[in-house]
Design an enzyme around this catalytic site. Structure first.
Site, PDB file in Angstrom:
ATOM      1  N   LYS A 171       0.857  -1.200   0.000  1.00  0.00           N
ATOM      2  CA  LYS A 171       0.000   0.000   0.000  1.00  0.00           C
ATOM      3  C   LYS A 171       0.884   1.239   0.000  1.00  0.00           C
ATOM      4  O   LYS A 171       1.907   1.275   0.697  1.00  0.00           O
ATOM      5  CB  LYS A 171      -0.914  -0.032   1.227  1.00  0.00           C
ATOM      6  N   SER A 214      -9.937   2.272   2.597  1.00  0.00           N
ATOM      7  CA  SER A 214      -9.019   2.948   1.724  1.00  0.00           C
ATOM      8  C   SER A 214      -8.021   2.010   1.027  1.00  0.00           C
ATOM      9  O   SER A 214      -7.387   2.427   0.051  1.00  0.00           O
ATOM     10  CB  SER A 214      -8.231   3.984   2.524  1.00  0.00           C
ATOM     11  N   SER A 226     -10.407   0.134   6.936  1.00  0.00           N
ATOM     12  CA  SER A 226      -9.807   0.145   5.594  1.00  0.00           C
ATOM     13  C   SER A 226      -9.120  -1.129   5.156  1.00  0.00           C
ATOM     14  O   SER A 226      -8.690  -1.227   4.007  1.00  0.00           O
ATOM     15  CB  SER A 226      -8.804   1.283   5.476  1.00  0.00           C
TER      16      SER A 226
END
Ligand code: GLN
Length: 493
Positions: free
Chosen positions: A79, A159, A183
């Site tokens: 990420k 997210s 998330s």
């Protein structure tokens, strides 16, 4: 040879160890797949050389007869919230464009030390604020899933939507995520994969771009529970560089996996039965209860009376911390600098921040600044902190009668892009089931439970006691073994 990109973390690790295939073959297969998957927009940066270097190291170690590292030969996606030395890191924000960290986050370093290789940096909601990836400054990630007969692009959740989309589409066997209010879990649920947010403090926050420091936790996202256990073992551990890191040994979660829940009590919190919840989510929850009972657990009703205050408290605390954390982006130290003709220092700050932050980030900074301002602090921030304590106490009380809790992960399946982005409150409501455990710092996981009537994945959430990731993983495994979830998105990209 079978398509290596169909394999998960454990299968790749074991195959590389046994010599069924080489680590370089694995890396090559995923690199090709990542390069072809541009329409998903899951990767912000591709790093095939990093993946190949780690693969070569694994193959060389094996050829030399050395003991292989736990993740030797396993390529993963990172990420873009994790700082990676020498590789652009933006948190999907224009304000960090051009920022190339000179240091590596502890979590990513732990993974490289375990032998994993990096396929690239994954797109996400800007500064991890969002539930659909629509707040990324670099275009939103698209879910590999589609509704039947429709090519409307669906949200991969947020997210960590680059992570969920990439794992679900088979672009990587596993990825890192971060979870501040859901998330990891919500995007996992939207894309039919598994993801665990460990106990707050298990994974170091050092080098992870901060959103809300008292909530942020890293965790793995992968195809199944075992793969999550393997990745989390590598990611977690005490780190003196993070003041909230827990001085705890990392348990051997993979070795401890067991789908038998004999002697365990599973709590079903009545407050999670929210108005307007689709019937199919209710039905999936009931199926989950039946599966856990079948695995040997006793099912008990529990009450978490302050649940309804969790979302409002989160949307005060998280923006408050964000407004403070994001003060550091001023055009001086990182990334973007806007210096209008004749501008002074204040003008440069203002111009940089105005140009660099997206609308959702600005909204959070304004809310956060407001709730922390003199005169409003006690009315909002102090109250929210008190509510947070009450929510944590609800869970403590629940643990007197159960070992884990079972709930749906999200109140709906994946929605189409644009469907909720005009209404921030509707978007925030997506977090209703994930936020309470975040506020309490508890480990929580989403595992796929089934498909809705449109053929889209739905997730079940297991919440555990502090430090009881094993209990969470085992309940997740019990569901996985019974749900028989094998659906995969059709390749259209
Ligand atoms: N969707 C939530 C938010 O927008 C959670 C985000 C997260 O966990 N990073 O704040």
């Amino acid at each position: 040879m079978a398509d290596l990109t169909d394999l998960g973390v454990a299968a790749i690790r074991d195959g590389v160890r046994s010599g069924a295939f080489s680590a370089v073959e694995v890396a090559d297969a995923f690199i090709v797949k990542v390069a072809k998957a541009k329409p998903l927009n899951a990767f912000l940066v591709e790093t095939p050389d990093a993946a190949l270097a780690a693969a070569r190291a694994a193959d060389t170690a094996r050829a030399a007869g050395e003991t292989l590292k736990p993740l030797a030969g396993v390529p993963i996606g990172m990420k873009d919230l994790f700082c990676t030395k020498g590789v652009a890191t933006t948190a999907a924000s224009h304000i960090l464009e051009g920022f190339v960290p000179t240091y590596e986050s502890t979590v990513s370093q732990n993974l490289w030390d375990a032998g994993a290789g990096m396929l690239g940096k994954l797109n996400m909601d800007q500064f991890a604020m969002g539930s659909s990836n629509e707040t990324s400054a670099f275009g939103n990630v698209i879910s590999p899933w589609r509704r039947p007969g429709s090519d409307a692009p669906l949200a991969p959740g947020g997210s960590s939507g680059g992570s969920s989309s990439a794992v679900a589409a088979g672009l990587c066997p596993g990825a890192t995520g971060t979870d501040t209010g859901g998330s990891i879990r919500q995007p996992a649920a939207f894309t039919g994969i598994s993801g665990i947010k460990p106990t707050y403090g298990r994974c170091s926050r050092w080098g992870t771009i901060a959103f809300a420091s008292s909530l942020d936790q890293a965790g793995p996202m992968a195809r199944d529970v075992r793969d999550c256990a393997i990745l989390l073992e590598a990611m977690a551990g005490f780190d003196a560089k993070d003041a909230t890191s827990l001085r705890q040994d990392v348990p051997r979660w993979e070795a401890g996996l067991s789908g038998s829940l004999a002697g365990k009590r599973v709590g079903v919190p009545k407050e999670y039965r929210v108005d307007g919840m689709p019937e199919e989510i209710e039905a999936l929850w009931q199926a989950g209860i039946d599966w856990l009972r079948d695995a040997g657990a006793e099912i008990v009703d529990v009450s978490l009376p302050h649940t309804k205050y969790a979302l409002p408290a989160y949307y005060i605390i998280a923006p408050a911390e964000a407004s403070s954390n994001l003060a550091r982006y001023d055009g001086v130290r990182y990334g973007l600098r806007e210096l209008p003709e004749g501008a002074g220092l204040q003008d440069m700050y203002a111009a940089t921040r105005a140009a660099g932050f997206g609308p959702e980030v600005k909204r959070r900074i304004m809310i956060g600044t407001y709730v922390l301002s003199a005169g409003f602090y006690d009315a909002y921030y102090t109250q929210a902190q008190k509510v947070r304590t009450l929510i944590a106490r609800d869970f403590e009380r629940a643990w007197e009668s159960c070992d884990v809790l079972l709930t749906p992960t999200a109140p709906s399946a994946a929605f189409a892009l644009g469907e909720k982005s005009a209404d921030p409150i509707a978007m925030y409501l997506n977090d209703v089931f994930t936020v309470p455990s975040s506020l309490a710092g508890l480990p929580a996981m989403s595992v796929p439970g089934g498909l809705d009537k449109q053929g889209l994945p739905l997730g079940l959430q297991i919440i555990g006691k502090p430090l009881d990731e094993q209990g969470v993983l085992n309940a997740g495994l019990a569901i996985e073994q019974r749900a028989g979830f094998t659906a995969r998105p059709q390749t259209w990209w």
